[in-house]
Scaffold this motif. Structure first.
Motif, mmCIF file in Angstrom:
data_model
loop_
_atom_site.group_PDB
_atom_site.id
_atom_site.type_symbol
_atom_site.label_atom_id
_atom_site.label_comp_id
_atom_site.label_asym_id
_atom_site.label_seq_id
_atom_site.Cartn_x
_atom_site.Cartn_y
_atom_site.Cartn_z
ATOM 1 N N ALA A 1 -19.914 2.376 -52.783
ATOM 2 C CA ALA A 1 -19.990 1.182 -53.641
ATOM 3 C C ALA A 1 -20.929 0.162 -53.009
ATOM 4 O O ALA A 1 -20.897 -0.080 -51.806
ATOM 5 C CB ALA A 1 -18.594 0.587 -53.813
ATOM 6 N N GLY A 2 -21.775 -0.411 -53.845
ATOM 7 C CA GLY A 2 -22.670 -1.467 -53.388
ATOM 8 C C GLY A 2 -23.947 -0.987 -52.731
ATOM 9 O O GLY A 2 -24.786 -1.803 -52.328
ATOM 10 N N MET A 3 -24.155 0.335 -52.617
ATOM 11 C CA MET A 3 -25.337 0.821 -51.919
ATOM 12 C C MET A 3 -26.616 0.521 -52.689
ATOM 13 O O MET A 3 -27.662 0.214 -52.094
ATOM 14 C CB MET A 3 -25.228 2.325 -51.656
ATOM 15 N N ARG A 4 -26.570 0.601 -54.001
ATOM 16 C CA ARG A 4 -27.761 0.304 -54.809
ATOM 17 C C ARG A 4 -28.242 -1.129 -54.564
ATOM 18 O O ARG A 4 -29.436 -1.381 -54.480
ATOM 19 C CB ARG A 4 -27.471 0.515 -56.291
ATOM 20 N N ALA A 5 -27.314 -2.055 -54.448
ATOM 21 C CA ALA A 5 -27.697 -3.450 -54.199
ATOM 22 C C ALA A 5 -28.372 -3.589 -52.839
ATOM 23 O O ALA A 5 -29.357 -4.320 -52.685
ATOM 24 C CB ALA A 5 -26.471 -4.356 -54.276
ATOM 25 N N ALA B 1 -26.394 -0.259 -41.094
ATOM 26 C CA ALA B 1 -25.262 0.094 -41.959
ATOM 27 C C ALA B 1 -25.733 0.888 -43.178
ATOM 28 O O ALA B 1 -25.102 1.884 -43.566
ATOM 29 C CB ALA B 1 -24.525 -1.170 -42.392
ATOM 30 N N LEU B 2 -26.844 0.469 -43.788
ATOM 31 C CA LEU B 2 -27.386 1.205 -44.923
ATOM 32 C C LEU B 2 -27.870 2.582 -44.473
ATOM 33 O O LEU B 2 -27.674 3.583 -45.176
ATOM 34 C CB LEU B 2 -28.534 0.425 -45.561
ATOM 35 N N SER C 1 -24.551 10.860 -62.879
ATOM 36 C CA SER C 1 -24.321 9.416 -62.862
ATOM 37 C C SER C 1 -23.158 9.038 -63.767
ATOM 38 O O SER C 1 -23.058 7.898 -64.211
ATOM 39 C CB SER C 1 -25.593 8.675 -63.302
ATOM 40 N N ASP C 2 -22.301 9.998 -64.068
ATOM 41 C CA ASP C 2 -21.098 9.714 -64.845
ATOM 42 C C ASP C 2 -20.077 9.038 -63.928
ATOM 43 O O ASP C 2 -19.523 9.672 -63.027
ATOM 44 C CB ASP C 2 -20.505 10.991 -65.432
ATOM 45 N N GLY C 3 -19.870 7.758 -64.154
ATOM 46 C CA GLY C 3 -19.033 7.001 -63.226
ATOM 47 C C GLY C 3 -19.843 6.689 -61.990
ATOM 48 O O GLY C 3 -20.948 6.153 -62.061
ATOM 49 N N ALA C 4 -19.336 7.062 -60.829
ATOM 50 C CA ALA C 4 -20.088 6.859 -59.588
ATOM 51 C C ALA C 4 -21.170 7.937 -59.462
ATOM 52 O O ALA C 4 -20.960 9.094 -59.840
ATOM 53 C CB ALA C 4 -19.147 6.911 -58.392
ATOM 54 N N GLU C 5 -22.324 7.562 -58.931
ATOM 55 C CA GLU C 5 -23.405 8.523 -58.722
ATOM 56 C C GLU C 5 -23.005 9.517 -57.632
ATOM 57 O O GLU C 5 -22.428 9.142 -56.611
ATOM 58 C CB GLU C 5 -24.693 7.807 -58.316
ATOM 59 N N SER C 6 -23.359 10.778 -57.845
ATOM 60 C CA SER C 6 -23.005 11.806 -56.870
ATOM 61 C C SER C 6 -24.006 12.949 -56.952
ATOM 62 O O SER C 6 -24.764 13.074 -57.923
ATOM 63 C CB SER C 6 -21.583 12.319 -57.113
ATOM 64 N N PHE C 7 -23.983 13.800 -55.926
ATOM 65 C CA PHE C 7 -24.845 14.973 -55.903
ATOM 66 C C PHE C 7 -24.312 15.953 -54.862
ATOM 67 O O PHE C 7 -23.310 15.671 -54.182
ATOM 68 C CB PHE C 7 -26.302 14.599 -55.601
#
Length: 485
Positions: A43-47, A64-65, A15-21
């Motif tokens: 961007a904006g997916m958490r919302a 879309a999600l 989660s450093d900066g943008a979340e990734s895996f």
């Protein structure tokens, strides 16, 4: 259905900066992929995920999600492996997508809403079977990496034992639930099924739980509230806490029973399947992988768990339970039973009711047939899949196929609730007079809906699930011969 495995490992969450895996294919019909693909949260997916949980997204926004979730879980190479693996399926086969996480922040995401547009499909056309969990050929499951595959002893001729516990605490903190109707519907589904021995209890104290498990049930069903108490975790979007089911005190108030305690009570009791029909019962925190109710059970040795990852509507819980058990007791695998339950929720009403993606299936191995050797010949099969025509029930002369929307509109415009209740009594009597093998109760108390249109819609779905819709058609035409539908 026979399932072929498509195993995904999801790991290296940051989660450093943008979340990734990272994602890799651990096993697939077309071969294993050793090189991981790294993906980053849009961007904006958490919302949007928060809005999904609140149930405020439109159809277009849910799709879309779903495409964003599908893009994360199936990056280009993984997606290519998936669709090429699907091409290898034979008739009667399905694909079981098994998700294995090394981080609970990833496991907490609602992957059941993942959407994949099939190769060659017009991008402007977004069919709903692009959602993996609405595609009858695909089963999406969570698989623990900490447990060994179970080795089931065939059931044989003995009946399956189901222990169903219903808990509705009297407390302002927990909204009253429609558990009486859900319990009656579950009883109706199981009535006459020769290989099910069901025990129902509503006095859901700890002592009652212990008494029910002393009978070593094969299936433990809990209907009620789930709870999750947590605080912000060490990584963004995560929470630290513990899940619980809400039992009752001796005075009928709420008593939070932690997941770890439930897991200990179910361990070594012979329980092969646990169903948690409780709000938020599948929710896991983002740091401690043992805190979620469902995850604690699967790691303790329960072979399969079905749980709800968001708050579920009473109507949806009832529809899911009915379709799920009707399929399971017909000798089908648990994957097929969950798919049937999802479709039953989907059939409830508008697509924007995202309830079809709420159930989550956990498996500790590759064995979805939890009860091998069950005598399916003694069960009653109920078709819960959407139909294009209405077939006449057994023992009737039948009528022509009817448009269910036109039927609903005609009944709503011509009947009051009292008149509809009288019509229900006539239908029940007609089913009895016809000598149908499956006798059911037909009344407005058996269906969901708070308004006349809702009651009519649920009545149509209820009768259609048993193959008895023509009894409604015949009753309406006899009572209102001039009614056009």
């Amino acid at each position: 259905m026979k399932y072929r495995s498509f195993d995904l490992e999801v790991f290296d969450y940051t989660s450093d900066g943008a979340e990734s895996f990272s994602v890799r294919v651990a096993h697939a019909p077309v071969g294993d992929l050793t090189a991981p693909e790294h993906v980053t949260f849009p961007a904006g997916m958490r919302a949007q995920l928060r809005k999904l949980e609140q149930g405020t997204l439109s159809r277009e926004q849910i799709i879309a999600l779903g495409e964003q979730l599908g893009g994360l879980l199936f990056p280009p190479t993984v997606r290519d492996y998936f669709f090429r693996s699907r091409e290898r399926l034979s008739a009667g086969e399905g694909m079981r997508v098994k998700l294995r996480f090394d981080n609970s922040a990833l496991a907490a995401l609602p992957w059941e809403y993942s959407y994949l547009l099939r190769p060659g499909t017009d991008p402007a056309y977004k069919p709903l079977d692009g959602f993996l969990t609405l595609d009858g050929q695909t089963s999406l499951v969570r698989s623990s990496i900490l447990t060994a595959p179970p080795d089931f002893v065939p059931v044989g001729a003995r009946p399956l034992k189901l222990a169903a516990l219903f808990s509705d605490p009297a407390s302002p903190g927990y909204p009253a639930l429609n558990l009486d109707v859900e319990q009656q519907k579950l009883k109706t589904v199981l009535t006459g099924v020769a290989n099910i021995d069901a025990l129902f209890r509503s006095d859901a104290t700890v002592e009652t739980l212990q008494d029910m498990l002393a009978g070593t049930p094969d299936i433990f069903h809990f209907s009620g509230h789930g709870d999750f108490e947590g605080t912000l975790g060490a990584t963004r979007g995560s929470e630290v806490g513990e899940g619980s089911i809400v039992l009752l005190t001796d005075q009928g108030g709420p008593f939070l029973f932690p997941a770890e305690k439930l897991a200990v009570n179910l361990a070594n009791k012979g329980v092969r399947l646990t169903v948690l029909s409780a709000c938020e019962s599948a929710r896991a925190d983002g740091v401690n992988p043992w805190s979620g109710v469902a995850e604690a059970l699967i790691r303790t040795g329960v072979p399969a768990v079905v749980a709800m990852q968001y708050r579920v509507r009473d109507d949806d819980a009832i529809a899911f339970s009915r379709a799920f058990y009707a399929t399971l007791t017909a000798g089908k695998d648990v994957d097929s039973a969950v798919i049937a339950g999802r479709i039953a929720i989907y059939n409830q009403g508008l697509f924007e009711n995202r309830g079809w993606g709420i159930p989550v299936l956990y498996l500790s191995g590759d064995q979805g047939e939890l009860f091998p050797g069950i005598d399916a010949a003694t069960t009653t099969t109920i078709d819960v899949h959407p139909r294009t025509t209405d077939h006449p029930p057994n023992g009737t002369n039948g009528t022509t196929a009817v448009n269910k929307t036109c039927l609903r509109n005609a009944v709503v415009s011509s009947y009051t609730l009292d008149q509809l209740e009288t019509l229900c009594a006539d239908i029940e009597e007609a089913i009895k007079d016809a000598g149908e093998q499956r006798q059911i109760k037909v009344s407005l108390d058996m269906v969901s809906g708070a308004t006349l249109p809702g009651k009519v819609q649920s009545l149509i779905q209820y009768l259609d699930g048993y193959g008895y819709l023509n009894y409604l058609v015949q009753a309406v035409r006899a009572d209102r011969p001039n009614l056009d539908f």
